[in-house]
Scaffold this active site. Structure first.
Site, short mmCIF file in Angstrom:
data_model
loop_
_atom_site.label_atom_id
_atom_site.label_comp_id
_atom_site.label_asym_id
_atom_site.label_seq_id
_atom_site.Cartn_x
_atom_site.Cartn_y
_atom_site.Cartn_z
CG ASP A 11 -1.83 1.20 1.31
OD1 ASP A 11 -2.31 1.64 0.25
OD2 ASP A 11 -2.06 1.73 2.42
CB SER A 12 0.22 4.79 -0.63
OG SER A 12 -0.92 4.87 0.21
CB CYS A 75 -3.33 0.44 -2.30
SG CYS A 75 -3.40 2.17 -2.82
CD GLU A 154 0.31 6.35 6.18
OE1 GLU A 154 1.52 6.30 6.41
OE2 GLU A 154 -0.40 5.36 5.95
CB CYS A 186 -9.35 4.88 0.91
SG CYS A 186 -7.65 5.18 1.47
CG HIS A 188 -4.85 4.91 4.63
ND1 HIS A 188 -4.39 4.47 3.41
CD2 HIS A 188 -3.73 5.24 5.36
CE1 HIS A 188 -3.06 4.54 3.39
NE2 HIS A 188 -2.64 5.00 4.56
N1 DGL Z 1 -4.78 3.25 0.98
C1 DGL Z 1 -4.92 3.75 -0.31
C2 DGL Z 1 -6.18 3.34 -1.02
O1 DGL Z 1 -6.77 2.37 -0.67
C3 DGL Z 1 -4.34 5.01 -0.80
C4 DGL Z 1 -4.22 6.22 0.02
C5 DGL Z 1 -3.30 7.22 -0.67
O2 DGL Z 1 -2.13 6.90 -0.81
O3 DGL Z 1 -3.77 8.28 -1.09
O4 DGL Z 1 -6.56 3.96 -1.98
#
Ligand code: DGL
Length: 266
Positions: A11-12, A75, A154, A186, A188
């Protein structure tokens, strides 16, 4: 842990831990290697080419150096932008992505009014539009790109004033549209669930994809004859531009102290 034949995740940042946690429960015997590309996050505000290039570099690291037997793109944004390229480059490999759970939300919704929050890039992606065309025909779907939200996760700010303010800004228009379902697009956002629940109230059904992804991974491993059925699985974490802040948030999200290594891919 022997890294050979683990399942790779990336993931990012730390959002993909929402998937990894469920995968750990669903697949107790597997070894996992998780890459958090924190040094190059957020992906949601980056260009298509940038995201594809990061995904290619991380996939090369996981397949070529770590010899993973499958890859989970944990992600939504990287799935939307890069999964087609990664699959084209490795047609034999098991590569699983994450997509907003529009289909189950539409199927179960009573009033067929559904909210979807994600990065701006996911909300605007061709892949997401296609998902809505296929499964959202008989529903009203209110999609919103949410810059800033992943950064709150984050930073370990799950219910700060800033986080609550952003959530209110993004969710209130959907509440006024009387949604009865909300899709977390997302990885996150499951870490903001308590705060999201406070704003949308108890009547809105919230969807996140971690169980569906984990069960799909299990089925794929079974199909290729590489599902581990014995032993205790372990995890290993690689992070780009590792620092103390990143370590401490990851330990909170993962729920236990764990060692981290620098990814070292620029
Ligand atoms: N966790 C990520 C997603 O599911 C990306 C969040 C990001 O890097 O902007 O899209």
């Amino acid at each position: 842990m022997t890294e050979e034949y683990a399942v790779g995740f990336f993931d990012s940042g730390w959002g993909g831990l929402s998937i990894l946690k469920t995968a750990r429960q669903t697949l107790p015997h597997e070894n996992f290697i998780y890459v958090a590309d924190c040094g190059f996050a957020p992906y949601g505000d980056r260009s298509h080419d940038f995201i594809v290039e990061r995904a290619q570099k991380i996939a090369d690291f996981l397949f070529n150096q770590k010899h993973v037997k499958a890859l989970v793109i944990a992600c939504n944004t990287a799935t939307a932008e890069a999964i087609d390229t990664l699959r084209k480059e490795r047609p034999e490999a098991v590569i699983i992505g994450v997509e907003p759970a529009i289909k189950p939300a539409v199927l179960s919704s009573q009033n067929k009014r559904i909210g979807m929050i994600s990065t701006t890039r996911t909300a605007r992606s061709a892949r997401y539009k296609n998902l809505v065309e296929r499964f959202g025909q008989n529903a009203s779907i209110f999609s919103c790109g949410c810059p800033g939200l992943m950064d709150c996760v984050e930073a370990g700010e799950f219910d700060s004033e800033k986080t609550m303010g952003l959530l209110q800004r993004y969710l209130e228009p959907m509440i006024h549209e009387h949604i009865d379902s909300l899709v977390l697009g997302c990885t996150h956002y499951p870490f903001l669930l308590t705060s999201i629940r406070k704003i949308v109230g108890p009547g809105v059904q919230i969807y996140e994809p971690s169980l569906a992804v984990s069960l799909h991974l299990k089925e794929c491993l079974r199909k290729i004859g590489r599902l581990n059925t014995q032993g205790t699985g372990h995890e290993r974490f690689y992070v780009s531009k590792l620092n103390e802040q990143r370590k401490s948030v990851a330990c909170r999200l993962w729920g236990q102290a764990t060692p981290f290594e620098e990814l070292g891919i620029n």
